[in-house]
Motif scaffolding. Structure first.
Motif, short mmCIF file in Angstrom:
data_model
loop_
_atom_site.label_atom_id
_atom_site.label_comp_id
_atom_site.label_asym_id
_atom_site.label_seq_id
_atom_site.Cartn_x
_atom_site.Cartn_y
_atom_site.Cartn_z
N ALA A 283 0.82 -1.21 0.00
CA ALA A 283 0.00 0.00 0.00
C ALA A 283 0.86 1.26 0.00
N GLU A 284 2.07 1.16 0.51
CA GLU A 284 2.96 2.32 0.52
C GLU A 284 3.43 2.69 -0.87
N VAL A 285 3.32 1.75 -1.81
CA VAL A 285 3.80 1.97 -3.18
C VAL A 285 2.66 2.19 -4.16
N ILE A 286 1.57 1.43 -4.02
CA ILE A 286 0.49 1.48 -5.01
C ILE A 286 -0.85 1.93 -4.42
N GLY A 287 -0.88 2.35 -3.17
CA GLY A 287 -2.10 2.81 -2.55
C GLY A 287 -2.97 1.67 -2.05
#
Length: 328
Positions: A283-287
């Protein structure tokens, strides 16, 4: 050896395909669509007509298009037979298509002439069905609607299909589109996370095939925290997985989390506090990709050889984990 993962692909804000997901570091895109958020991680590189062509895509929604596109990427390097199954996870299908179809049924002139071409895409199982039809996969076809737990549910279901001999191989994955309708639904549920969209799929098959395995699926455990204690429920899932595979918590090298923040993240962190593993969160990279979180978690842990765990929790009280042995 148990069932193995032999291939995977993804479409996300990182781009299209494995290389893009492994190398890119995207930024959220600004929004101007009257949704409650002002930015989201959009799969901007994916264009339905450019990737799939004009035929058959005129009324297709983005959720189904993403599913077809990612399965196309997966199968480009695979030789599969007609007994290949498709199991895809979702939250509830395309909320935007469902909203628009419902609105048309109330606002168009009597007898409520809706667009019949959009009807199939308003169904929850549209993405899985369309992906199988498009690629002529005639094995079992299933949709798992489990929210953030969908990824684990899909993997467990696919493993069972193989164990019972109902499929020669299974395309396991999930899809979640971004839309104003989804953004408002998440907002009214209390979520303030930056949303993302995308689709990721794994090819799971019995061991001993010609393809080199990327990882072995050792265990998938889920349960419902009926007492409301999600952390304790997840601990029990982890303990059961370790016991089933005959490993200890200290053997785990990589841990992939699912919750983007809030109470779910706190419960997840509390449950895994005893593990001394490298921790990552897609989630830190792609939401926040909702139902597609699970397959993106597994795609992330496939980078690190050794024993790895993916954990998941959903607002409805379900919790679970998947234990894999990743090969070099």
């Amino acid at each position: 050896m148990g069932p193995v993962i032999t291939a995977w692909s993804a479409i996300s804000a990182c781009g299209i395909g494995r290389d893009a997901f492994e190398k890119a570091s995207p930024r959220p895109s600004p929004l101007d669509d009257n949704s409650p958020g002002d930015q989201a991680f959009l799969a901007s590189a994916f264009d339905t007509r450019e990737m799939l062509g004009a035929k058959g895509t005129g009324s297709m929604d983005r959720s189904s298009a993403l599913a077809i596109g990612v399965v196309d990427e997966l199968l480009a390097g695979l030789d599969v037979d007609e007994r290949t199954g498709v199991v895809l996870g979702t939250t509830s299908g395309s909320s935007q298509t469902q909203l628009e179809f419902t609105r048309e049924s109330l606002t168009r002139r009597k007898p409520y002439f809706v667009n019949p071409a959009s009807m199939p895409f308003a169904l929850m199982n549209s993405a899985a069905g369309q992906a199988a039809i498009w690629h002529k996969l005639t094995g079992p076809n299933t949709t798992i609607a489990g929210g953030r737990m969908s990824g684990l549910g899909v993997l467990r279901y696919g493993v069972r299909l193989l164990a019972t001999g109902r499929a020669s191989g299974v395309v396991c994955g999930a899809v979640e589109e971004y839309s104003p309708a989804r953004a408002w639904l998440e907002y009214h549920r209390g979520s303030r996370h930056v949303l993302g969209e995308g689709a990721a799929v794994l090819f799971v098959e019995p061991s001993g095939q010609a393809r080199d395995p990327l990882a072995e699926v050792l265990a998938v455990e889920t349960r419902v925290a009926v007492d409301g204690d999600r952390a304790a429920g997840l601990v029990r899932c982890l303990d059961r997985s370790f016991a089933k595979a005959g490993v200890s918590p200290g053997d785990i090298g990589t841990l992939v989390l699912s919750a983007p923040g809030g109470e779910l993240a706190e419960a997840e962190r509390a449950a895994v506090a005893g593990l001394r593993a490298s921790v990552v969160n897609p989630a830190e990279v792609i939401g926040d990709v909702g139902a597609a979180t699970g397959p993106f978690q597994i795609a992330t842990l496939l980078r690190s050889p050794g024993l790895a765990v993916a954990t998941a929790l959903d607002d409805d009280g379900t919790v679970g984990c998947a234990l894999l042995r990743v090969f070099s």
